[in-house]
Structures are given as C-alpha cells and as structure tokens.
Design an enzyme around this catalytic site. Sequence first.
Site, PDB file in Angstrom:
ATOM      1  N   ASN A   9       0.424  -1.528   0.468  1.00  0.00           N
ATOM      2  CA  ASN A   9      -0.447   0.172  -0.229  1.00  0.00           C
ATOM      3  C   ASN A   9       0.927   1.316   0.209  1.00  0.00           C
ATOM      4  O   ASN A   9       1.596   1.930   0.305  1.00  0.00           O
ATOM      5  CB  ASN A   9      -0.888   0.071   1.226  1.00  0.00           C
ATOM      6  CG  ASN A   9      -1.487   1.412   0.961  1.00  0.00           C
ATOM      7  OD1 ASN A   9      -1.595   2.213   0.556  1.00  0.00           O
ATOM      8  ND2 ASN A   9      -2.280   0.861   2.903  1.00  0.00           N
ATOM      9  N   TRP A  10       0.971   1.673  -1.070  1.00  0.00           N
ATOM     10  CA  TRP A  10       2.021   3.138  -1.499  1.00  0.00           C
ATOM     11  C   TRP A  10       1.391   4.224  -0.569  1.00  0.00           C
ATOM     12  O   TRP A  10       2.353   4.624  -0.554  1.00  0.00           O
ATOM     13  CB  TRP A  10       2.135   2.925  -2.826  1.00  0.00           C
ATOM     14  CG  TRP A  10       3.405   2.249  -3.404  1.00  0.00           C
ATOM     15  CD1 TRP A  10       3.431   0.741  -2.534  1.00  0.00           C
ATOM     16  CD2 TRP A  10       3.783   1.667  -4.496  1.00  0.00           C
ATOM     17  NE1 TRP A  10       4.219  -0.307  -3.651  1.00  0.00           N
ATOM     18  CE2 TRP A  10       3.987   0.518  -5.011  1.00  0.00           C
ATOM     19  CE3 TRP A  10       3.472   2.790  -5.737  1.00  0.00           C
ATOM     20  CZ2 TRP A  10       4.822   0.096  -5.977  1.00  0.00           C
ATOM     21  CZ3 TRP A  10       4.339   2.272  -7.035  1.00  0.00           C
ATOM     22  CH2 TRP A  10       5.418   0.406  -6.958  1.00  0.00           C
ATOM     23  N   LYS A  11       0.371   4.864  -0.326  1.00  0.00           N
ATOM     24  CA  LYS A  11      -0.242   5.395   0.327  1.00  0.00           C
ATOM     25  C   LYS A  11      -0.280   6.117  -1.212  1.00  0.00           C
ATOM     26  O   LYS A  11       0.182   6.362  -1.797  1.00  0.00           O
ATOM     27  CB  LYS A  11       0.261   5.569   1.750  1.00  0.00           C
ATOM     28  CG  LYS A  11       0.183   4.079   2.239  1.00  0.00           C
ATOM     29  CD  LYS A  11       0.187   4.557   4.424  1.00  0.00           C
ATOM     30  CE  LYS A  11      -0.231   3.309   4.721  1.00  0.00           C
ATOM     31  NZ  LYS A  11       0.090   3.438   6.006  1.00  0.00           N
ATOM     32  N   HIS A  95     -10.190   1.428   4.615  1.00  0.00           N
ATOM     33  CA  HIS A  95      -8.639   1.947   5.450  1.00  0.00           C
ATOM     34  C   HIS A  95      -8.608   2.949   6.351  1.00  0.00           C
ATOM     35  O   HIS A  95      -9.185   3.893   6.197  1.00  0.00           O
ATOM     36  CB  HIS A  95      -6.927   2.516   4.092  1.00  0.00           C
ATOM     37  CG  HIS A  95      -5.987   2.189   5.210  1.00  0.00           C
ATOM     38  ND1 HIS A  95      -5.517   3.038   5.968  1.00  0.00           N
ATOM     39  CD2 HIS A  95      -5.063   1.167   4.852  1.00  0.00           C
ATOM     40  CE1 HIS A  95      -3.672   2.835   6.003  1.00  0.00           C
ATOM     41  NE2 HIS A  95      -4.422   1.734   5.927  1.00  0.00           N
ATOM     42  N   GLU A  97      -6.644   5.073   6.958  1.00  0.00           N
ATOM     43  CA  GLU A  97      -6.780   6.283   7.455  1.00  0.00           C
ATOM     44  C   GLU A  97      -7.841   6.381   6.665  1.00  0.00           C
ATOM     45  O   GLU A  97      -8.042   8.185   6.838  1.00  0.00           O
ATOM     46  CB  GLU A  97      -5.719   6.689   6.595  1.00  0.00           C
ATOM     47  CG  GLU A  97      -4.528   6.321   7.531  1.00  0.00           C
ATOM     48  CD  GLU A  97      -3.106   5.526   6.198  1.00  0.00           C
ATOM     49  OE1 GLU A  97      -2.828   5.580   5.326  1.00  0.00           O
ATOM     50  OE2 GLU A  97      -1.633   5.043   6.805  1.00  0.00           O
ATOM     51  N   GLU A 168      -5.861  -4.622  10.269  1.00  0.00           N
ATOM     52  CA  GLU A 168      -4.699  -3.621  10.628  1.00  0.00           C
ATOM     53  C   GLU A 168      -4.984  -2.747  11.581  1.00  0.00           C
ATOM     54  O   GLU A 168      -6.150  -1.289  11.911  1.00  0.00           O
ATOM     55  CB  GLU A 168      -5.170  -2.432   9.469  1.00  0.00           C
ATOM     56  CG  GLU A 168      -4.633  -3.092   8.214  1.00  0.00           C
ATOM     57  CD  GLU A 168      -3.873  -1.874   6.915  1.00  0.00           C
ATOM     58  OE1 GLU A 168      -2.388  -2.417   6.297  1.00  0.00           O
ATOM     59  OE2 GLU A 168      -4.619  -1.434   6.613  1.00  0.00           O
ATOM     60  N   GLY A 174       2.499   2.585  10.634  1.00  0.00           N
ATOM     61  CA  GLY A 174       3.220   3.042  10.722  1.00  0.00           C
ATOM     62  C   GLY A 174       3.923   3.610  11.799  1.00  0.00           C
ATOM     63  O   GLY A 174       4.710   4.276  11.648  1.00  0.00           O
ATOM     64  N   SER A 214       3.068  -2.230  10.101  1.00  0.00           N
ATOM     65  CA  SER A 214       4.539  -2.412  10.518  1.00  0.00           C
ATOM     66  C   SER A 214       5.416  -3.110  10.165  1.00  0.00           C
ATOM     67  O   SER A 214       6.066  -3.862  10.889  1.00  0.00           O
ATOM     68  CB  SER A 214       5.068  -1.524  12.069  1.00  0.00           C
ATOM     69  OG  SER A 214       4.723  -0.835  12.023  1.00  0.00           O
ATOM     70  N   GLY A 235       3.091  -1.341   4.054  1.00  0.00           N
ATOM     71  CA  GLY A 235       2.541   0.167   4.104  1.00  0.00           C
ATOM     72  C   GLY A 235       4.443   0.479   4.272  1.00  0.00           C
ATOM     73  O   GLY A 235       4.871   0.637   2.604  1.00  0.00           O
ATOM     74  N   GLY A 236       4.693   1.208   4.640  1.00  0.00           N
ATOM     75  CA  GLY A 236       6.424   1.370   4.506  1.00  0.00           C
ATOM     76  C   GLY A 236       7.573   0.395   4.276  1.00  0.00           C
ATOM     77  O   GLY A 236       8.269   1.371   3.105  1.00  0.00           O
TER      78      GLY A 236
HETATM   79  P1  PGA Z   1       2.388   0.522   7.349  1.00  0.00           P
HETATM   80  O1  PGA Z   1       1.322   0.679   7.057  1.00  0.00           O
HETATM   81  O2  PGA Z   1       3.522  -0.759   6.815  1.00  0.00           O
HETATM   82  O3  PGA Z   1       3.801   1.771   7.220  1.00  0.00           O
HETATM   83  O4  PGA Z   1       1.942   0.773   9.127  1.00  0.00           O
HETATM   84  C1  PGA Z   1       0.299  -0.527   6.425  1.00  0.00           C
HETATM   85  C2  PGA Z   1      -0.886  -0.076   5.860  1.00  0.00           C
HETATM   86  O5  PGA Z   1      -1.389   1.048   6.308  1.00  0.00           O
HETATM   87  O6  PGA Z   1      -1.402  -0.317   5.330  1.00  0.00           O
END
Ligand code: PGA
Length: 254
Positions: A9-11, A95, A97, A168, A174, A214, A235-236
């Site tokens: 998930n590149w956001k 998601h 966010e 999640e 994050g 994470s 994500g990251g």
């Molecule tokens: P993260 O993000 O791996 O940076 O914690 C995961 C996500 O939000 O899908």
Amino acid sequence: MRKPILAGNWKMNMTAAEAVEFVSSLKEKVKDVTEREIVVCPVFTALRPVAEVIKASNIHLGAQNVHWEESGAFTGEVSAEMLKDSGCEFVIIGHSERRQYFGETDQTVNGRVKKVLEADGLTPIVCIGEKLEERENELTFKVVETQIREGLKGLKPDDIKKLVIAYEPVWAIGTGRTATPQQAEEVHAFIRGILSQIAGEGVSDEIRILYGGSMKPENVSGLMECENIDGGLIGGAALKLDSFVSLINYCTMR
Ligand code: PGA
C-alpha cells in the site's frame, strides 16, 4: 490452500515516473515467484503507467479507494469500472486512514464493497482494525466484529468468498509498533470465526486474511507462521525495493 498475498500500500507516495522505475526493478527481482500473489497499490495517477510495465508479469495492480456509484457528479471520485479500465485487479477499501481523515464508515465501506463486487473482476481488500484506546479498553473483538458485520452487510456467501480482509490494528500502522504474532493470530482466528458465522465454514476457510501494521523483514517470519495469517498489507516497508523483495522472498520460503 490459501495462496498468500503480499500487497504494497504505497499511500500518497511516488510520482508516475518513480512508480514505473520501482516496478520495473521489482518485476525483474520477483520474476520467479509463483506461490505468492504480489500486489502493488500506487496512487491513481500512476495506475495506468504501472499497469503497462507489469502486464504479463506476476505482479498485480491495486488501487487505494473506489466510489460506490458508477459515474456522475462526484467530483474527485473514481469508479470500479474506471479502476478496471486502468488495469486494476484489487482495490483497498476502508483503510484506517480513510476512516480517520476522510469520514469513511462501515456503511460507506459496505457501499463500496457491493459496487466493486458488481463490477466483477476486481477484488476488494477490506480493512478493519481497532484503535489503541479500543484495545486498551478491551474492545478489540467488539470493534472488529462490528466492522465485519456492518461492512459486509447484505452480501451472499458467494460474494464474501471473493473478498480479501486486512486486519490492521490502527496503533501498529506506521508506528514501528507491530502486533505480536500472538496478538495478531488471536484476532485473525476471531475474524475467521465471524466469517464462518456469516458465510459458512467452507467460505471462511478460503478467505485470505492479511495482517497490516509495521510489517517488515524483521518481523514477517513470526507473523507468517500463524495459521490464520495469509500475507500482509504493507505500507512503509513496501516503499523500499529491498525490504519489499525480502518480504516476498521470505514468504516464498515458507
Ligand atoms: P505500515 O502501513 O506498514 O507502514 O504500518 C500499513 C498500512 O497502512 O496498510
């Protein structure tokens, strides 16, 4: 057998040019991976250029959101058909966010999931998970159960079978603070139990439930050893080629 998915998930990261460069290198490095499904979810503006690079490869394309209407006066929105037209096979829905910053609710998640399933050929990755204060108040199971029941309301077992769920925990996204394998597995097993209640055991056995929050090369092994964890929404660590590749490769060796 549930085939694990490693989805990046590149956001809101990477221009189209950066995304193309990234997937061009990724394609080369993972070309022999067959037992895992690899998905990248760039921003809307990079979907088509990335689709061109990964066509006929083992990398699948996903988007990060979708609207519940087909077309019309919905400034700023994108429909399921439009995502398919851009080469998408997956789409992230709900998601945390989006829930936190853009007013996403279980009801809007439900609308999006239904529309995507109608569009046929696009797999929703439905995100659920509790916030820190909910976990601290021992509300995790209640929150997750409500998100599933409301988010999937009105769907038939045959539709539910087509979904991917991503658990999640919001406090792990994050933050560098990953759920322990025990914490994650406990919720994944619970989620599968709820899915079994609403869609039957045959269906719940087939659904892939990803962990997100994470996930990185250092903690992937413990998580992936868990019976009910079928991959990751990352994500990251998916923004760096080396760490995404090592996550994929670790899973190849499972
Ligand atoms: P993260 O993000 O791996 O940076 O914690 C995961 C996500 O939000 O899908």
